[in-house]
Motif scaffolding. Structure first.
Motif, short mmCIF file in Angstrom:
data_model
loop_
_atom_site.label_atom_id
_atom_site.label_comp_id
_atom_site.label_asym_id
_atom_site.label_seq_id
_atom_site.Cartn_x
_atom_site.Cartn_y
_atom_site.Cartn_z
N PHE A 305 -3.74 8.38 2.06
CA PHE A 305 -4.08 8.12 0.71
C PHE A 305 -2.63 8.61 -0.05
N GLN A 309 -4.69 7.25 -4.23
CA GLN A 309 -5.34 6.06 -4.00
C GLN A 309 -5.72 5.70 -2.42
N TRP A 311 -5.25 3.78 1.00
CA TRP A 311 -3.87 2.86 1.60
C TRP A 311 -4.15 1.66 1.17
N LYS A 313 -5.77 -0.05 -1.38
CA LYS A 313 -5.91 -0.07 -2.62
C LYS A 313 -4.48 0.32 -3.04
N PHE A 314 -3.83 1.16 -2.58
CA PHE A 314 -2.21 1.45 -3.23
C PHE A 314 -1.45 0.18 -2.82
N GLU A 317 -2.31 -2.84 -5.17
CA GLU A 317 -1.88 -2.83 -6.60
C GLU A 317 -0.37 -2.13 -6.66
N SER A 318 0.44 -1.85 -5.65
CA SER A 318 1.65 -1.16 -5.67
C SER A 318 2.64 -2.04 -6.73
N SER A 323 6.74 4.25 -7.67
CA SER A 323 5.67 4.01 -6.65
C SER A 323 6.35 4.82 -5.37
#
Length: 490
Positions: A305, A309, A311, A313-314, A317-318, A323
């Motif tokens: 995570f 978030q 992994w 999803k991150f 949307e990164s 970031s």
């Protein structure tokens, strides 16, 4: 055995070596010291036949020689292990060692493995001759490069930062090997930024500064590591940092029961405002952990995570900034494009910050690159210099400048000072500590001193497991780390 006389090498307007004169004697270890970009690797690349000098001569056994390739140098008994490895990833250890050797084409695989296994055993090197290079850690790849030299029975051996990826135990074994070689009358040229190693190992020390030999020293006349550092860079350098505490913020990385990828039940977290180090002998799972966190390999679901978030999803949307950033140990292969200039290498991970629709504002990118070159003292200070033309230390500073430009909240730094001189190391340390104000830092390092100087917590990894996570405020922490690295749990 070797004499360099008036050796000069230019790359365009840059004079990398300026009228170098140097003697190398049989049965002795000559250490070559200098800051990143001082010209050490260029000078040795001429001796090893990789570059041709523009002026001056090289003599071997008192006779002038002209090398048109590395093969000519090898034939003259000169071998070099480069800072950036020269290996074929798809081949095995044994195939790489025998690659290009006379009569090696028709040797059976078993015979190859046997020869390399015997050679490795002779010098106490633990490596599987049948392992593929692509599957090896950087430390194991370094051993393969050294085995290539040993197999060729070179009389003059050049080592460019050979211990940068080795553990203290492996370094000790290498030193015994080098001393054994000098007993046989071989000449060793040893390039290193680790001053304590130079003092312990060398019979004589030559100092290179901005392309010129500034002088030669007898190690017995050196009063301390600080004394040698100041002679090398021309000013006082103390390899220490003032690690002032920073307020601990949000959790930016959370690894939960990560199993697979060479790892087993790994639990780890990193908060903004702290440095958490991973230490261990090369090849114990560091590679899998870094690749899982940075997005190079897909980890099992619900194990990693980032900034709260999951992994998947991150990474879906990164954003390019605020970031996560990654500083790989492989500067020339993974972190940069060797044949592109510094502007294009800046754009590798920041291009969305310079994009206006379909248009890429390269003028602004060039302007910002110039500012970063000044701020991080990247040499040579030209935006059109190609990545491969930079020394290892200056290339690392360029990668660090690019990634910190992104104002990350999580920094994954893998061997960030490997091969850097004391001055550049101190600079990188201070920049990572400064970055804690905005980010959490996951530091993967083989340098225990680095881990102790920078870390708030140290996680020791062994065979894919985190054996313990130690708070650096604890007393006697350095005594606990060694046994844990060897898998000994009290």
């Amino acid at each position: 055995m070797v004499r360099l006389k008036g050796l000069t090498k230019r790359f365009g307007k840059i004079v990398a070596n300026d009228a170098i004169t140097l003697d190398v004697y049989p049965g002795r270890i000559k250490a070559l010291l200098g800051e990143n970009g001082a010209g050490k690797s260029t000078m040795m690349s001429m001796l090893a036949g990789r570059y041709k000098p523009d002026e001056g001569t090289i003599e071997v056994d008192g006779k002038p020689v002209r090398f048109s390739s590395s093969r000519d140098a090898i034939a003259a008994g000169i071998g070099m292990v480069y800072q950036h490895f020269m290996l074929v990833d798809s081949m095995t250890v044994a195939e790489n060692v025998l690659l290009g050797q006379e009569g090696s084409f028709f040797i059976r695989r078993k015979e190859m493995s046997k020869r390399v296994s015997e050679l490795a055993g002779k010098y106490d090197m633990e490596i599987d001759p049948d392992a593929r290079i692509a599957d090896l850690s950087m430390g194991e790849r370094q051993l393969v490069e050294i085995l290539k030299l040993l197999y060729r029975e070179s009389r003059i051996l050049i080592f460019d930062e050979p211990t940068a990826v080795l553990t203290p135990e492996e370094t000790g074994r290498l030193f015994k090997t080098l001393w054994r070689m000098t007993e046989q009358g071989k000449s060793i040229i040893f390039i290193s930024h680790k001053l304590e190693e130079v003092i312990a190992l060398a019979d004589e020390i030559a100092i290179l500064r901005r392309g010129r030999i500034e002088g030669e020293l007898d190690p017995n006349t050196i009063e301390s590591k600080a004394d040698l550092a100041s002679r090398m860079v021309g000013k006082e350098v103390l390899l220490e940092v003032d690690r002032k505490p920073v307020e601990r913020g949000d959790k930016v990385l959370d690894v939960r029961n990560l199993t697979g990828l060479g790892l087993s039940e790994v639990d780890l977290d990193v908060h903004q405002g702290e440095v958490v180090s991973i230490v261990g002998v090369a090849g114990n799972g560091q590679k899998g952990l870094v690749e899982a966190v940075t997005g190079l390999i897909k980890p099992p679901q619900d194990t990693v995570f980032i900034m709260g978030q999951p992994w998947r999803k991150f990474f879906a949307e990164s954003t390019w900034n605020r970031s996560m950033c990654y500083i790989p140990e492989d500067r020339l292969g993974l972190a940069t494009l060797p044949n592109q200039n510094l502007v294009d290498n800046l754009l590798l991970t920041t291009r969305k910050g310079f994009a206006k629709g379909w248009f890429l504002d390269k003028k602004k990118a060039a302007k910002d690159t110039i500012e970063l070159i000044k701020k991080f003292d990247i040499r040579p200070g030209r935006i059109h210099a190609l990545a491969w033309q930079l020394s290892g230390g200056n290339l690392q500073k360029a990668v660090l400048a690019r990634e910190l430009y992104r104002q990350p909240r999580l920094i994954v730094a893998e061997q960030p000072t490997q091969g850097l001189d004391v001055s550049a190391t101190e600079e990188v340390w201070n920049r990572l500590l400064e970055a804690r104000k905005m980010a959490g830092v996951l530091l993967v390092t083989g340098d225990l001193n680095e881990a102790l100087q920078l870390s708030d917590r140290i996680a020791v990894i062994y065979r894919g497991r985190i054996l313990d996570i130690l708070d650096t405020a604890e007393e006697g922490i350095s005594r606990k780390i060694g046994p844990l690295m060897a898998g000994i749990v009290e």
